[in-house]
Write an enzyme that holds these catalytic residues in place. Structure first.
Site, PDB file in Angstrom:
ATOM      1  N   SER A 116       0.824  -1.201   0.000  1.00 25.01           N
ATOM      2  CA  SER A 116       0.000   0.000   0.000  1.00 25.01           C
ATOM      3  C   SER A 116       0.865   1.262   0.000  1.00 25.01           C
ATOM      4  O   SER A 116       1.564   1.532  -0.976  1.00 25.01           O
ATOM      5  CB  SER A 116      -0.966  -0.049   1.193  1.00 25.01           C
ATOM      6  OG  SER A 116      -2.000   0.878   1.069  1.00 25.01           O
ATOM      7  N   HIS A 271      -7.547  -5.846   0.125  1.00 30.07           N
ATOM      8  CA  HIS A 271      -6.375  -4.968   0.151  1.00 30.07           C
ATOM      9  C   HIS A 271      -5.324  -5.437   1.155  1.00 30.07           C
ATOM     10  O   HIS A 271      -4.127  -5.296   0.932  1.00 30.07           O
ATOM     11  CB  HIS A 271      -6.828  -3.548   0.496  1.00 30.07           C
ATOM     12  CG  HIS A 271      -5.718  -2.551   0.532  1.00 30.07           C
ATOM     13  ND1 HIS A 271      -4.923  -2.283  -0.569  1.00 30.07           N
ATOM     14  CD2 HIS A 271      -5.257  -1.757   1.534  1.00 30.07           C
ATOM     15  CE1 HIS A 271      -4.021  -1.353  -0.244  1.00 30.07           C
ATOM     16  NE2 HIS A 271      -4.212  -1.030   1.017  1.00 30.07           N
TER      17      HIS A 271
END
Length: 293
Positions: A116, A271
């Site tokens: 991320s 995610h």
């Protein structure tokens, strides 16, 4: 400089070590690795995501040490974990921090893995200092300007609510955060940043919420706006979650222009794929690095 703390730990029959160091005004880090005579490849630097820390990647690092026989440096990026706090928080300055860390540790060439926020930081390092990076693994982020999920601003509000409520128990903090995030694993992840104030014994967050809150737009950006103006030619593996939208197919052309020697690996997860499906992530990384060496 604070004293070095070290501990020995065995992993599936392989000897390994773990050392942790906290540096004042520099990046805090922890090292996992085999004994020196067992090291077979360049070291890995592992970079966490927003609101994360070096603690997040300890389990996967131990597994990768076993499989790859290399040192792994888990790093706290600025304004996270035990690293220094700064009013400036963007990918350019975080990449500068990492390049300086590589130089300080005399790592020469290293493998960068980042999730991320850490993925965009790792990509920025590879594009600006390609000679220091032997391979690159960005996890669930792409080299594009793309809005963050609105959840992140919601998390900041929830964490600020906890501080203003001056709670003294983690269970009370979790009850407040539940108003902002229903997922228990995500709440537990965010609450890893919670510490007890020595002054009044209330619970506070060790990350500077005001700085990170106003830096969310920076986290959506990517320092290089024109794909192809700079390139990293080394082997690159983009790992993406099948249930995540951070690395959609529309971003593949930009990936190809920045990182022409790229591969894609899809992991059945959202995610937070390293914690959601660590075994599939481990397999993808090990295969890629064994093939690249």
């Amino acid at each position: 400089m604070l004293p070095l703390r070290s501990a020995l730990r065995g992993i599936s029959g392989a000897r390994s070590f773990s050392t942790s160091r906290v540096l004042q005004s520099e990046l805090s880090y922890q090292v996992f690795g085999p004994e020196n005579d067992e090291i077979k490849r360049n070291p890995i630097i592992f970079l966490h995501g927003l609101f994360g820390s070096k603690q997040n990647n300890r389990s996967i690092s131990r597994a990768l040490v076993r499989d790859l026989k290399c040192q792994i440096y888990n790093v706290d990026l600025r304004n996270h974990g035990h690293s220094f706090h700064s009013q400036e928080h963007n990918y350019n300055v975080m990449a500068e921090d990492v390049v300086e860390f590589i130089q300080q540790q005399k790592l020469d060439k290293c493998i960068l893995i980042g999730h991320s926020m850490g993925a965009k930081t790792a990509m920025t390092v590879a594009l600006r200092s390609p000679n220091t990076v032997s391979a690159l693994i960005p996890v669930d982020n792409a080299p594009v300007n793309a809005p963050l999920k609105s959840d992140f601003s919601k998390y900041v509000r929830g964490m600020q609510h906890i501080e203003s409520a001056k709670v003294t128990k983690q269970s009370d903090a979790d009850a407040i955060l539940k108003e902002y995030e229903k997922s228990l694993p995500i709440r537990q992840f965010l609450l890893t940043n919670l510490i007890r104030s020595e002054d009044d014994k209330t619970m506070k967050f060790r990350v500077p919420l005001s700085v990170l809150g106003r830096s969310l737009d920076n986290m959506a950006d990517f320092p290089y706006s024109e794909p192809g103006t700079v390139k990293y030619q080394g082997p690159t593996l983009f790992v993406r979650g099948t249930k995540s939208r951070y690395v959609s197919d529309e971003f593949v052309p930009a990936i190809e222009r920045f990182f022409p020697n790229y591969q894609l690996a899809d992991v059945e997860a959202g995610h937070w794929l390293i914690s959601e499906n660590p075994e599939a992530f481990r397999q993808a990384v090990v295969k890629f690095l064994q093939d690249a060496s």
